[in-house]
Design a protein around this motif. Structure first.
Motif, mmCIF file in Angstrom:
data_model
loop_
_atom_site.group_PDB
_atom_site.id
_atom_site.type_symbol
_atom_site.label_atom_id
_atom_site.label_comp_id
_atom_site.label_asym_id
_atom_site.label_seq_id
_atom_site.Cartn_x
_atom_site.Cartn_y
_atom_site.Cartn_z
ATOM 1 N N GLU A 398 9.743 2.597 3.349
ATOM 2 C CA GLU A 398 10.505 1.487 3.145
ATOM 3 C C GLU A 398 9.307 0.367 2.646
ATOM 4 O OE1 GLU A 398 11.634 -2.480 4.853
ATOM 5 O OE2 GLU A 398 10.294 -1.325 6.429
ATOM 6 N N LEU A 399 8.511 0.106 3.253
ATOM 7 C CA LEU A 399 7.773 -1.186 2.644
ATOM 8 C C LEU A 399 6.682 -1.538 1.523
ATOM 9 C CD1 LEU A 399 5.249 -2.010 6.040
ATOM 10 C CD2 LEU A 399 7.656 -2.988 5.258
ATOM 11 N N ALA A 400 6.100 -0.138 1.301
ATOM 12 C CA ALA A 400 5.959 -0.223 -0.047
ATOM 13 C C ALA A 400 6.569 -0.439 -1.004
ATOM 14 C CB ALA A 400 5.275 1.881 -0.695
ATOM 15 N N PRO A 401 7.763 0.110 -1.892
ATOM 16 C CA PRO A 401 8.911 -0.589 -2.916
ATOM 17 C C PRO A 401 9.362 -1.924 -2.668
ATOM 18 C CG PRO A 401 10.443 0.885 -0.724
ATOM 19 C CD PRO A 401 8.767 1.093 -1.022
ATOM 20 N N ARG A 402 9.202 -2.486 -1.251
ATOM 21 C CA ARG A 402 10.158 -3.293 -1.007
ATOM 22 C C ARG A 402 8.623 -4.608 -1.230
ATOM 23 N NH1 ARG A 402 9.376 -5.888 5.078
ATOM 24 N NH2 ARG A 402 11.526 -4.177 5.488
ATOM 25 N N TYR A 403 7.050 -4.131 -1.374
ATOM 26 C CA TYR A 403 5.678 -4.795 -1.911
ATOM 27 C C TYR A 403 5.939 -5.388 -3.283
ATOM 28 C CZ TYR A 403 5.960 -7.156 2.695
ATOM 29 O OH TYR A 403 6.252 -8.079 4.271
ATOM 30 N N GLU A 404 6.116 -3.987 -3.725
ATOM 31 C CA GLU A 404 5.959 -3.619 -4.462
ATOM 32 C C GLU A 404 3.927 -2.989 -5.251
ATOM 33 O OE1 GLU A 404 7.153 -5.798 -7.601
ATOM 34 O OE2 GLU A 404 8.894 -5.445 -7.420
ATOM 35 N N LYS A 405 3.694 -2.359 -3.546
ATOM 36 C CA LYS A 405 3.030 -2.139 -3.635
ATOM 37 C C LYS A 405 2.422 -0.419 -3.289
ATOM 38 C CE LYS A 405 0.917 -6.477 -2.488
ATOM 39 N NZ LYS A 405 -0.294 -7.100 -2.136
ATOM 40 N N PRO A 406 1.591 0.375 -3.452
ATOM 41 C CA PRO A 406 1.358 1.582 -2.960
ATOM 42 C C PRO A 406 1.018 2.166 -2.136
ATOM 43 C CG PRO A 406 0.229 1.179 -5.114
ATOM 44 C CD PRO A 406 0.545 0.119 -5.116
ATOM 45 N N VAL A 407 1.350 2.783 -0.748
ATOM 46 C CA VAL A 407 0.739 2.769 0.671
ATOM 47 C C VAL A 407 0.845 4.046 0.536
ATOM 48 C CG1 VAL A 407 1.177 3.313 2.659
ATOM 49 C CG2 VAL A 407 2.532 1.323 1.666
ATOM 50 N N ALA A 408 -0.643 4.928 0.773
ATOM 51 C CA ALA A 408 -1.056 6.537 0.309
ATOM 52 C C ALA A 408 -1.331 7.130 2.171
ATOM 53 C CB ALA A 408 -2.149 6.797 -0.374
ATOM 54 N N PHE A 409 -0.696 8.162 2.177
ATOM 55 C CA PHE A 409 -1.153 8.552 4.116
ATOM 56 C C PHE A 409 -1.392 9.290 3.979
ATOM 57 C CE2 PHE A 409 0.605 7.858 7.791
ATOM 58 C CZ PHE A 409 0.872 7.431 8.345
ATOM 59 N N CYS A 410 -2.698 9.760 4.572
ATOM 60 C CA CYS A 410 -3.588 10.600 4.733
ATOM 61 C C CYS A 410 -3.001 11.812 6.528
ATOM 62 C CB CYS A 410 -4.731 10.394 5.274
ATOM 63 S SG CYS A 410 -5.510 11.145 2.607
ATOM 64 N N ALA A 411 -2.887 12.375 6.330
ATOM 65 C CA ALA A 411 -2.503 13.430 7.769
ATOM 66 C C ALA A 411 -2.950 14.270 7.455
ATOM 67 C CB ALA A 411 -1.581 12.470 8.273
ATOM 68 N N VAL A 412 -3.268 14.896 8.723
ATOM 69 C CA VAL A 412 -3.348 16.575 9.090
ATOM 70 C C VAL A 412 -3.603 17.132 10.842
ATOM 71 C CG1 VAL A 412 -4.797 18.421 9.418
ATOM 72 C CG2 VAL A 412 -5.385 16.173 7.766
ATOM 73 N N THR A 413 -2.113 17.913 10.853
ATOM 74 C CA THR A 413 -1.566 17.899 11.624
ATOM 75 C C THR A 413 -1.730 19.396 12.601
ATOM 76 O OG1 THR A 413 -0.012 17.749 13.138
ATOM 77 C CG2 THR A 413 0.939 17.920 11.283
#
Length: 682
Positions: A398-413
């Motif tokens: 929701e935040l990435a398009p609002r601020y027009e900046k990419p948020v890249a998420f790394c996760a392992v589960t």
């Protein structure tokens, strides 16, 4: 192309109700995905497939189908195609194999198909392909089983020369949460090639990112034109990288500008992102689902010191910088009772986990003026923290398009949670921070490619033979007496010279030019003068000149003014079979092939592209004034590159050209070509 993707009715040839029949799979795929138009199975004339009666021939179908899909033995394709034409069908996909992909002897069958298609006014995709998928219109005609449960609709479209890559894209995209829009398998590219498909997809509203898998280019220059006039990201996985160039021993340019090197330069020049493997292609698809990265400053947030170190290494490796974070950012983190181990970027949020605060931290990082993008490495307990991590991912989406900046998420589960997390809001998830940074580098490059670009119809200059066509010796080589005047005609400065045959001609020529001079063999048959003792430098007088002439095997001879000391570069060109004339630039002299510090662009080029070529080699520092040396005349060098590109476009008979070395003098003093080698097609 629209009727291939948006038909209102489809005829499928080669259908029976046998459980092993592949034509039957096509009809079932259309039914499974909910295609709303009429489907006409054509084959044995017996039985039902998905509740539809199998017709004995296309003539029995009611109305005229918009599209026909042929999956019959290769030798029966011409007859089926002709029947389609007689019925009034004008768009046909030939999925059958058994053509030129097997051996050249089958090319006559393809020629027969082309002749029928042209006579009947039919457009053909294939043969030897998997056809098309359009998830917007539920058109799914491959002959392998697909299931809408794992085919997520999105905005990525693919053009593939390989059926296997086409299939694997469907599978891996479903696993990675990448939404697909349209896919087309072009197969043997008999009538419709990748440029035709690309031209359609750049205008297609449902397509936001375009993938290409290619083993060859059908119309390389046209592909570049189309790519250059869109802001949509185009990602290309180009295989068949190792084909050797021709006549490697004859020209430095040919040795340095192999087929794949030319392809690399052409794709970069047109703003197409070339990837090395299928895994990287999928990562780039994912990153282009995020807002485009507009700067190099990143905020890295991790819950592990080790991941922080790896992230910092990757930032440096991929050309990014660590953003300076404000005191306000760290005040927020501490106020949420997070134990920040180091008040630096990467932010290591320590060993007191507060997963509920993830979204707030991400938003605060996005609000920082010095931050262009955020990378979050979420190390967490798969047994207790899965719900909180999914909430954080939803917040990031929701935040990435609002601020027009990419948020890249790394996760392992763990295995059970893996798909659940990846499917959260369709937000892309990466497993390795190095993959994230490599993909973000593509996003930043795309921003640079498209910023300020004036879009519209842009065409590569057409090759136009001039009246004076070069002639050559039997070996195809142009002698210097014709090569140097050609350079001068196109504005390339040449060191003063004279072609002589005897010492009696050489002495007055040298006296006119002025000592010291260089003496070289002027025979076009001697390709590498240094290795063949065909060059003597700094000849200082008449006596020395006489001895030099006697020491060189035979004439004619080139007597040339010694050029001042400068930086030696190579400017070359060749005619590529897929892209036409190309220009090469790099550090020159006898070590050109040792250092291989070169860059290639498709001709013609302008001053902006030429300046980028000069800046783009690793050794560009040599031209700017390295370790106390005076800067070289880069402006004059740029002009030479532009002039040579024009020469190559004007003279399609030139197969290869080397100006090696071109001496780049001190700033304001220009350049001098002291050697030229031209080979023409004979």
């Amino acid at each position: 192309m629209k009727s291939f993707f948006y038909p209102s009715s489809i005829a499928v040839f080669g259908v029976s109700d046998s459980s092993s029949n592949l034509g039957r799979v096509i009809v079932q795929n259309l039914d499974r995905f909910g295609f709303q138009g009429n489907v006409h199975p054509v084959g044995t004339g017996e039985g039902l497939v998905s509740g539809k009666k199998v017709l004995a021939n296309i003539e029995a179908a009611k109305g005229i189908p918009d599209l026909a899909v042929l999956l019959v033995p290769a030798e029966r394709v011409p007859e089926a195609l002709d029947r389609c034409g007689a019925k009034g069908i004008r768009h046909v996909i030939i999925e059958s194999g058994g053509f030129s992909e097997l051996h050249e002897g089958k090319k006559s069958l393809e020629d027969k198909i082309r002749a029928i298609a042209e006579k009947r006014g039919i457009k053909v995709v294939g043969p030897n392909c998997f056809g098309v998928i359009n998830l917007e219109a539920c058109v799914v005609v491959p002959f392998f089983i697909l299931n809408p449960a794992y085919m997520k609709k999105g905005s990525v479209s693919l053009i593939s020369q390989s059926g296997g890559i086409y299939y694997d894209t469907c599978m891996l995209a479903s696993f990675e949460g990448v939404g697909l829009n349209k896919l087309i398998s072009v197969g043997n590219k008999l009538m419709i090639n990748e440029a035709d498909c690309l031209e359609y997809l750049v205008e297609d509203k449902g397509t936001k990112t375009i993938g290409l898998y290619l083993e060859s280019f059908s119309e390389g220059r046209r592909l570049m034109e189309i790519a250059a006039r869109t802001t949509k990201p185009i990602v290309c996985l180009k295989a068949n990288r190792s084909r050797a160039g021709q006549e490697i021993a004859r020209f430095h340019t040919t040795a340095l500008a192999g087929d794949d090197v030319v392809a690399d330069g052409a794709l970069r020049q047109s703003g197409i992102h070339r990837v090395r493997n299928f895994r990287e292609m999928m990562d780039v698809f994912k990153v282009f689902s995020l807002p485009v990265l507009k700067g190099r400053r990143l905020a890295l947030i991790t819950r592990s010191g080790g991941h922080g170190v790896l992230a910092a290494d990757a930032v440096h490796r991929h050309g990014f910088t660590l953003a300076a974070l404000s005191d306000g950012f760290f005040d927020l983190v501490k106020s949420r009772k997070i134990n920040v181990i180091r008040m630096t970027n990467p932010v290591d949020v320590g060993d007191i986990y507060s997963l509920e605060s993830y979204g707030e931290i991400i938003e605060k990082a996005l609000q920082e003026k010095e931050v262009d993008g955020v990378v979050f490495v979420a190390t967490f307990s798969s047994e207790t923290d899965g719900v909180a991590v999914k909430k954080a991912i939803s917040r990031a989406a929701e935040l990435a398009p609002r601020y027009e900046k990419p948020v890249a998420f790394c996760a392992v589960t763990n295995r059970d949670q893996w798909l659940q997390i990846r499917e959260t809001n369709g937000f892309p998830i990466f497993t390795d921070v190095d993959d994230v940074l490599r993909a973000l580098a593509r996003s930043l490059e795309h921003h640079g490619n498209t910023t300020g670009r004036v879009l519209g119809k842009k065409e590569m200059a057409r090759e136009r033979p001039v009246q004076a066509v070069l002639s050559a010796s039997l070996s195809g080589m142009v002698d210097p007496g014709k090569g140097f005047p050609l350079l001068k005609k196109y504005g390339v400065p040449v060191a003063d010279y004279s072609i002589v045959r005897t010492i009696d001609e050489a002495i007055p020529a040298a006296q006119r030019i002025g000592y010291p001079v260089a003496v070289k063999t002027a025979s076009p048959e001697v390709l590498h003068k240094t290795e063949n003792q065909g060059v003597v430098l700094d000849v200082s007088g008449d006596h020395a000149l006489e001895k030099t002439i006697q020491g060189i095997a035979s004439g004619p001879f080139l007597v040339q003014k010694m050029a001042p000391v400068g930086a030696e570069v190579i400017v070359g060109g060749k005619r590529d079979p897929e892209f036409g004339p190309v220009v090469l630039f790099g550090l020159g002299g006898i070590f050109a092939e040792v250092f291989k510090d070169t860059i290639i662009r498709v001709a013609p080029i302008d001053e902006v592209i030429a300046a980028g070529m000069v800046e783009g080699i690793r050794g560009s520092a040599v031209l700017k004034g390295f370790r106390g040396q005076k800067p070289r005349d880069v402006r004059a060098l740029v002009e030479v590159l532009v002039h040579v590109s024009t020469l190559l476009v004007d003279h399609p008979e030139i197969a290869s050209l080397d100006i090696n070395p071109l001496i780049v003098l001190e700033e304001g003093k220009g350049c001098l070509a002291v050697d030229v080698k031209i080979g023409i097609n004979v």
